[in-house]
Scaffold this active site. Structure first.
Site, PDB file in Angstrom:
ATOM      1  CB  CYS A  65      -1.400   0.171   1.695  1.00  0.00           C
ATOM      2  SG  CYS A  65      -1.846   1.181   0.984  1.00  0.00           S
ATOM      3  CB  CYS A  68      -6.969  -2.070   6.403  1.00  0.00           C
ATOM      4  SG  CYS A  68      -6.867  -1.563   4.457  1.00  0.00           S
TER       5      CYS A  68
END
Length: 363
Positions: free
Chosen positions: A101, A198
């Site tokens: 990410c 997440c």
């Protein structure tokens, strides 16, 4: 400078944005919408990117008096992070989605768009330090708060990206950051930190992978190939894992077994004693460097987990492969993890682990 502050809705990014304002920068807050169907609320400390997080980020921006926008990067996040995560597990590797990410979303997609819009830097709430030289060079260093240090997950960044980054929290501890948030009247001062992956808010990684990869039965064997049990898919396992093996045959010495190898092609999971997990030789592909590319062999430190301890090592770049020989054995190192190289506190670069070798076989 014109600064784009990435605001997740948590306390760290809010205080980082506040410090950027205090430093005299022209700050604009941006919240990244990374999920196509975000939950309304977070489940305690699990996950992030819920509607609640977006609202918290907006409230923090309002408190700081800065403009605020939401950028929808859900398609790119799905392709670059989520699909990569699934593909890596399907191939028997253990990815770190936070590194991916940072590499593909926060410091590639966001920074690229920010620079195109006329911003000079991206500011985040990562715990790491940047040291800037008089010649314009930038070095990435560990944070002061060793317990919160996030330099490992930033090891994928390039010198260009670091030159356009700000990490205002590097000199501070988490306790200091929360106290500052409270003093500033930020509503997120006591908000729990996000943990786990997440995009798997319920923490059920096996269930998440099952839904995408399906049931793929195979054998669990010991090092000499003796059948010990069966499993529903190699994506349930990672090197070093102890729980969930469901073995029908106990070890002769009564000691626990650990996953030593995952082979998706044959559907085989190999298990054995903990000492068989020790490795002193690593090879990594896709190396990235935070500055000049090192030449020849050099001494440094390496870290293979976000919260793991560094160990001394001899490193060498051979063509496009980083070769590492550690001074002491590392346990449970899985292909797909990142190895991050340090010179004392300075991050030198990183690579994706492709192979390992035990002490007995290291030349």
């Amino acid at each position: 400078m014109r600064v784009l502050a990435a605001m997740s809705g948590g306390v760290d990014s809010a205080v980082a944005a506040a410090r950027a304002v205090d430093a005299g920068h022209e700050v604009t807050g941006v919240h990244l919408a990374l999920s196509k169907n975000p939950q309304s609320f977070r489940s305690g400390a699990r996950g992030c990117c819920s509607r609640e997080d977006a609202h918290d980020a907006r409230r923090a921006a309002d408190r700081l008096g800065i403009p605020f926008y939401v950028w929808d990067l859900s398609d790119r996040f799905a392709a670059e992070v989520v699909e990569d995560f699934v593909a890596e597990y399907a191939a028997g590797r253990t990815p770190n989605p936070c590194l991916r990410c940072n590499e593909k979303i926060k410091f590639e997609a966001v920074l690229e768009r920010g620079l195109a819009l006329g911003f000079d830097a991206v500011c985040t709430g990562h715990y790491a330090r940047l040291e800037r030289g008089e010649d314009g060079s930038v070095e990435l260093h560990r944070a002061v708060d060793q317990a919160k240090d996030q330099s490992y997950v930033l090891g994928v960044l390039t010198a260009h990206q670091l030159a356009h980054s700000l990490f205002p929290l590097g000199p501070s501890t988490k306790i200091e950051v929360r106290a500052e948030a409270a003093a500033r009247g930020l509503s997120v001062a006591a908000k729990p930190d996000s943990h786990d992956i997440c995009f798997i808010a319920d923490g059920d990684t096996a269930g998440f992978l099952d839904a995408r990869l399906g049931r793929r039965p195979g054998a669990v064997v010991d090092a000499d190939g003796t059948l010990l049990g069966e499993h529903d898919g190699t994506h349930h396992f990672t090197v070093g894992q102890r729980r969930g093996l469901r073995l029908g045959v106990p070890a002769a010495d009564g000691r626990p077994r650990f996953v030593l190898d995952v082979t998706p092609v044959s559907g085989t999971v190999t298990v054995g004693p903990r000492e068989a997990l020790a490795v002193t030789h690593l090879a990594g592909t896709r190396p990235t460097w935070t500055g000049a590319v090192p030449a020849g062999r050099w001494r440094g430190l390496v870290q293979v987990r976000a919260h793991g301890g560094p160990v001394g090592a001899t490193l060498e770049l051979r063509k496009d492969e980083l070769v590492v020989d550690t001074d002491q054995p590392l346990v449970g190192v899985a292909p797909g993890q990142a190895v991050v190289a340090y010179d004392d506190t300075r991050v030198v670069g990183s690579a994706t682990i492709s192979s390992t070798r035990s002490p007995a076989l290291t030349s």
